[in-house]
Design a protein around this motif. Structure first.
Motif, PDB file in Angstrom:
ATOM      1  N   THR A 261       5.721 -40.671  -4.429  1.00 32.61           N
ATOM      2  CA  THR A 261       4.497 -40.053  -3.710  1.00 32.61           C
ATOM      3  C   THR A 261       4.227 -38.816  -4.517  1.00 32.61           C
ATOM      4  N   GLN A 262       2.764 -38.738  -4.607  1.00 28.33           N
ATOM      5  CA  GLN A 262       2.395 -37.620  -5.408  1.00 28.33           C
ATOM      6  C   GLN A 262       1.123 -36.906  -4.425  1.00 28.33           C
ATOM      7  N   PRO A 263       1.037 -35.514  -4.525  1.00 26.69           N
ATOM      8  CA  PRO A 263       0.172 -34.889  -3.330  1.00 26.69           C
ATOM      9  C   PRO A 263      -1.291 -35.090  -4.283  1.00 26.69           C
ATOM     10  N   TRP A 264      -2.265 -34.953  -3.355  1.00 25.77           N
ATOM     11  CA  TRP A 264      -3.639 -35.264  -3.992  1.00 25.77           C
ATOM     12  C   TRP A 264      -4.169 -34.145  -5.063  1.00 25.77           C
ATOM     13  N   GLY A 265      -3.626 -32.928  -4.363  1.00 24.31           N
ATOM     14  CA  GLY A 265      -4.191 -31.619  -5.224  1.00 24.31           C
ATOM     15  C   GLY A 265      -5.412 -30.858  -4.633  1.00 24.31           C
ATOM     16  N   ASP A 266      -5.774 -31.468  -3.516  1.00 22.25           N
ATOM     17  CA  ASP A 266      -7.202 -31.148  -2.996  1.00 22.25           C
ATOM     18  C   ASP A 266      -6.857 -30.271  -1.866  1.00 22.25           C
ATOM     19  N   GLY A 267      -5.529 -29.423  -1.701  1.00 23.49           N
ATOM     20  CA  GLY A 267      -5.191 -28.875  -0.569  1.00 23.49           C
ATOM     21  C   GLY A 267      -5.285 -29.412   0.825  1.00 23.49           C
ATOM     22  N   THR A 268      -5.343 -30.525   1.037  1.00 21.97           N
ATOM     23  CA  THR A 268      -5.422 -31.118   2.133  1.00 21.97           C
ATOM     24  C   THR A 268      -4.061 -31.466   2.660  1.00 21.97           C
ATOM     25  N   GLY A 269      -3.399 -31.562   1.854  1.00 24.84           N
ATOM     26  CA  GLY A 269      -1.905 -32.319   2.087  1.00 24.84           C
ATOM     27  C   GLY A 269      -1.630 -33.615   2.144  1.00 24.84           C
TER      28      GLY A 269
END
Length: 364
Positions: free
Chosen positions: A270-278
């Motif tokens: 699982t990877q974070p989207w990187g948009d700061g939304t969590g």
């Protein structure tokens, strides 16, 4: 329609009933570098064009067949000009010594068509305008017109009535291996014709398929359709095997929540989207196959051909196959995968043909 079983002449006797003359002591040994099972695989893999373009001498050597010339009339008295006995890797062809050179090659090639992995015998008769062969009907010797594919001994059959005389070819057999080590016949197919029967549909050559329980009679066009059905069945069988991979014998694994049934959950991440939304997305990884490469071969990144099933939720994608060859890879969808399968099958067919040609010798 009668279900006659084709009979063959014992390998140690000629069609005339006389013993076969043993080959001379100075007959050349069979020059075959492979085992009989390999010879059978090579012979089956050769296309019609490859067989036709291979010199007769090379075919004889490849298949382990000795060629012996006999005196006129020694084979039989009813027009037999050639006789094959034995199996792939150990067989003998006898032809008349006085057979014209222009006819010898066609006789030998016609006999080789019938060779198989089992001991058998087959005769080749001279082709004439009438193609008459002797038969015994009601105790009387008669002559009937016989197609060149017929292997029935009409004299030995000794039918009571002309309506009982039929033509039959050699059988093609579909064998099925079992986990217990047995090999059992599943289907048999052959040509038949009842030229003197009352059913006009059966008088012309047709295909008979049987499973040792029921008979299925097919016109040529129907037989071609049946062959297409068998090819479709083979594709479905491959699909079943692929579903069992990589754990044959296991049932289909239950999918864990949030994963596909084929997922190797230990490899999924699982990877974070990187948009700061969590928010996060998952990369799924499933069956992986890295084709072994021959010893001594230098392959970039250790990948001669690597295929991995996976999907990334980052772009809301569908399952795709990662197709790599030591460098930049590509992601294949369903259509691309089908095309790759077709290309791999063509490559495998070409490789089999090259393997068969490896045993052919240089011409003087």
């Amino acid at each position: 329609m009668r279900n006659h079983v084709s009979t063959t002449v014992p390998a140690t006797f000629k069609p005339s009933g006389a013993p076969i003359t043993p080959p001379a002591d100075d007959d050349p040994p069979m020059a075959s570098p492979t085992a009989n099972t390999d010879l059978v695989a090579i012979w089956r893999s050769m296309t019609v064009g490859e067989t036709a373009n291979t010199p007769v001498g090379q075919l004889l050597k490849l298949l382990g067949v000795r060629l012996v010339e006999v005196e006129p009339g020694e084979l039989a008295a009813d027009g037999i000009v050639g006789y094959l006995s034995g199996r792939i890797g150990d067989a003998e062809i006898q032809i008349e010594r006085t057979l014209p050179q222009a006819e010898r090659e066609s006789v030998i090639r016609d006999l080789l068509v019938s060779i198989s992995s089992d001991d058998r015998s087959y005769t080749k008769r001279a082709v004439t305008g009438s193609q008459l062969r002797p038969a015994v009907v009601g105790g009387n010797l008669v002559h009937i017109e016989c197609p060149d594919w017929c292997v029935i001994d009409h004299v030995a059959e000794n039918e009571g009535f002309l309506v009982d005389v039929y033509h039959g070819s050699d059988s093609a057999n579909l064998m099925g291996p079992t986990m217990e080590g047995r090999t059992a016949p599943l289907l048999h197919a052959r040509l038949n014709a009842d030229p003197f029967g009352s059913d006009s549909d059966h008088q012309a050559p047709h295909v008979v398929v049987d499973d040792e329980t029921d008979l299925f009679l097919m016109a040529p066009a129907q037989a071609l359709k049946f062959a297409s059905n068998l090819e479709a069945f083979a594709a479905q069988l491959r699909t079943l095997v692929q579903r069992a991979y990589p754990r044959p014998g296991d049932g289909a694994p239950a999918a864990e929540p949030g994963h596909y049934p084929w997922c190797n959950t230990a490899a999924c991440n699982t990877q974070p989207w990187g948009d700061g939304t969590g928010r996060a997305f998952t990369e799924h990884f499933g069956p992986d196959f890295n084709m072994p490469f021959p010893e001594g071969m230098d392959v970039p990144n250790g990948e001669l051909l690597r295929m991995t099933l996976g999907v990334s939720e980052e772009f809301e994608g569908r399952p795709e196959i990662s197709f790599n060859c030591g460098g930049n890879g590509v992601l294949l969808d369903e259509d691309g995968t089908d095309e790759a399968i077709a290309n791999l099958e063509a490559a495998l067919s070409a490789l089999r043909a090259m393997r068969a040609q490896m045993v052919q010798e240089k011409q003087a």
